[in-house]
Design a protein around this motif. Structure first.
Motif, PDB file in Angstrom:
ATOM      1  N   UNK A   8      14.919  12.216  16.274  1.00 22.04           N
ATOM      2  CA  UNK A   8      15.249  13.530  16.599  1.00 22.04           C
ATOM      3  C   UNK A   8      14.978  14.603  15.491  1.00 22.04           C
ATOM      4  N   UNK A   9      15.230  14.233  14.342  1.00 22.09           N
ATOM      5  CA  UNK A   9      15.042  15.310  12.892  1.00 22.09           C
ATOM      6  C   UNK A   9      13.769  15.669  13.061  1.00 22.09           C
ATOM      7  N   UNK A  10      12.626  14.804  12.878  1.00 20.59           N
ATOM      8  CA  UNK A  10      11.268  15.328  12.662  1.00 20.59           C
ATOM      9  C   UNK A  10      10.876  16.146  13.998  1.00 20.59           C
ATOM     10  N   UNK A  11      11.315  15.828  15.197  1.00 23.45           N
ATOM     11  CA  UNK A  11      11.088  16.410  16.312  1.00 23.45           C
ATOM     12  C   UNK A  11      11.776  17.849  16.282  1.00 23.45           C
ATOM     13  N   UNK A  12      12.859  17.936  15.874  1.00 23.39           N
ATOM     14  CA  UNK A  12      13.515  19.288  15.619  1.00 23.39           C
ATOM     15  C   UNK A  12      13.099  19.997  14.556  1.00 23.39           C
ATOM     16  N   UNK A  13      12.463  19.539  13.421  1.00 21.08           N
ATOM     17  CA  UNK A  13      11.699  20.273  12.556  1.00 21.08           C
ATOM     18  C   UNK A  13      10.386  20.642  12.755  1.00 21.08           C
ATOM     19  N   UNK A  14       9.814  20.005  13.916  1.00 22.25           N
ATOM     20  CA  UNK A  14       8.540  20.346  14.425  1.00 22.25           C
ATOM     21  C   UNK A  14       8.395  21.533  15.341  1.00 22.25           C
ATOM     22  N   UNK A  15       9.800  21.379  16.022  1.00 19.36           N
ATOM     23  CA  UNK A  15      10.040  22.448  17.074  1.00 19.36           C
ATOM     24  C   UNK A  15      10.482  23.810  16.408  1.00 19.36           C
ATOM     25  N   UNK A  16      11.281  23.619  15.463  1.00 19.83           N
ATOM     26  CA  UNK A  16      11.559  24.815  14.495  1.00 19.83           C
ATOM     27  C   UNK A  16      10.532  25.680  14.053  1.00 19.83           C
ATOM     28  N   UNK A  17       9.675  24.800  13.136  1.00 18.48           N
ATOM     29  CA  UNK A  17       8.420  25.420  12.596  1.00 18.48           C
ATOM     30  C   UNK A  17       7.471  25.954  13.805  1.00 18.48           C
ATOM     31  N   UNK A  18       7.504  25.387  14.766  1.00 22.09           N
ATOM     32  CA  UNK A  18       6.328  25.952  15.879  1.00 22.09           C
ATOM     33  C   UNK A  18       6.898  27.241  16.254  1.00 22.09           C
ATOM     34  N   UNK A  40      -1.938  23.233  13.691  1.00 19.51           N
ATOM     35  CA  UNK A  40      -1.521  22.373  12.500  1.00 19.51           C
ATOM     36  C   UNK A  40      -0.086  21.794  12.769  1.00 19.51           C
ATOM     37  N   UNK A  41       0.792  22.566  13.068  1.00 20.00           N
ATOM     38  CA  UNK A  41       2.316  22.134  13.267  1.00 20.00           C
ATOM     39  C   UNK A  41       2.331  21.268  14.512  1.00 20.00           C
ATOM     40  N   UNK A  42       1.573  21.346  15.401  1.00 16.92           N
ATOM     41  CA  UNK A  42       1.571  20.574  16.582  1.00 16.92           C
ATOM     42  C   UNK A  42       0.891  19.093  16.295  1.00 16.92           C
ATOM     43  N   UNK A  43      -0.178  19.270  15.884  1.00 15.18           N
ATOM     44  CA  UNK A  43      -1.017  18.219  15.514  1.00 15.18           C
ATOM     45  C   UNK A  43      -0.413  17.168  14.368  1.00 15.18           C
ATOM     46  N   UNK A  44       0.013  17.952  13.435  1.00 14.66           N
ATOM     47  CA  UNK A  44       0.457  16.966  12.101  1.00 14.66           C
ATOM     48  C   UNK A  44       1.936  16.903  12.107  1.00 14.66           C
ATOM     49  N   UNK A  45       2.613  16.873  13.153  1.00 14.50           N
ATOM     50  CA  UNK A  45       3.957  17.035  13.111  1.00 14.50           C
ATOM     51  C   UNK A  45       4.976  17.284  11.935  1.00 14.50           C
TER      52      UNK A  45
END
Length: 128
Positions: A8-18, A40-45
């Motif tokens: 969940x944490x990496x997913x939340x970080x990726x969603x926030x950054x995107x 880049x944010x989507x491909x390299x999470x």
């Protein structure tokens, strides 16, 4: 529970950054064009998200550029804000005149009523 957090944490970080990347104005994006950062944010999470947060956007005080082109932050008091002071000067003079006339009428009416009350009080004292 720990396994869920590791997902969940990496997913939340990726969603926030995107979302942050999409909502950032183009002039605040650094190093790469905005669409490239989104990819880049989507491909390299995790790496892409951390890269965006660290290097992709100008971070600093928000607000309009102040004197000398530097960005000033925060609220400005009305008496220090030239735009507000200018807006006071731009008020329609006719409106102010109408308000002044209305105020003068109210003051004259108040004086008239006070005089009437004084006359009535004097009249009652003379009768007694």
């Amino acid at each position: 529970m720990l396994r869920a957090l590791l997902f969940i944490l990496p997913l939340a970080l990726m969603i926030y950054a995107f979302i942050d990347c999409l909502n950032t104005p183009e002039e605040e994006v650094k190093h790469l064009p905005k669409p490239v950062w989104a990819i880049v944010v989507l491909l390299f999470s995790i790496v892409g998200a951390i890269g965006w947060i660290v290097a992709g956007k100008e971070r600093g005080p928000k607000g309009r550029p102040g004197p000398g082109g530097t960005r000033g932050g925060g609220w400005v008091a009305p008496d220090d804000n030239p735009e507000f002071l200018k807006s006071l000067k731009d008020d329609a003079p006719g409106k102010r005149d109408e308000e002044d006339d209305l105020l003068k009428d109210w003051e004259a009416d108040l004086r008239r009523r006070e005089e009437e009350l004084k006359r009535r009080e004097r009249g009652e004292e003379n009768e007694a």
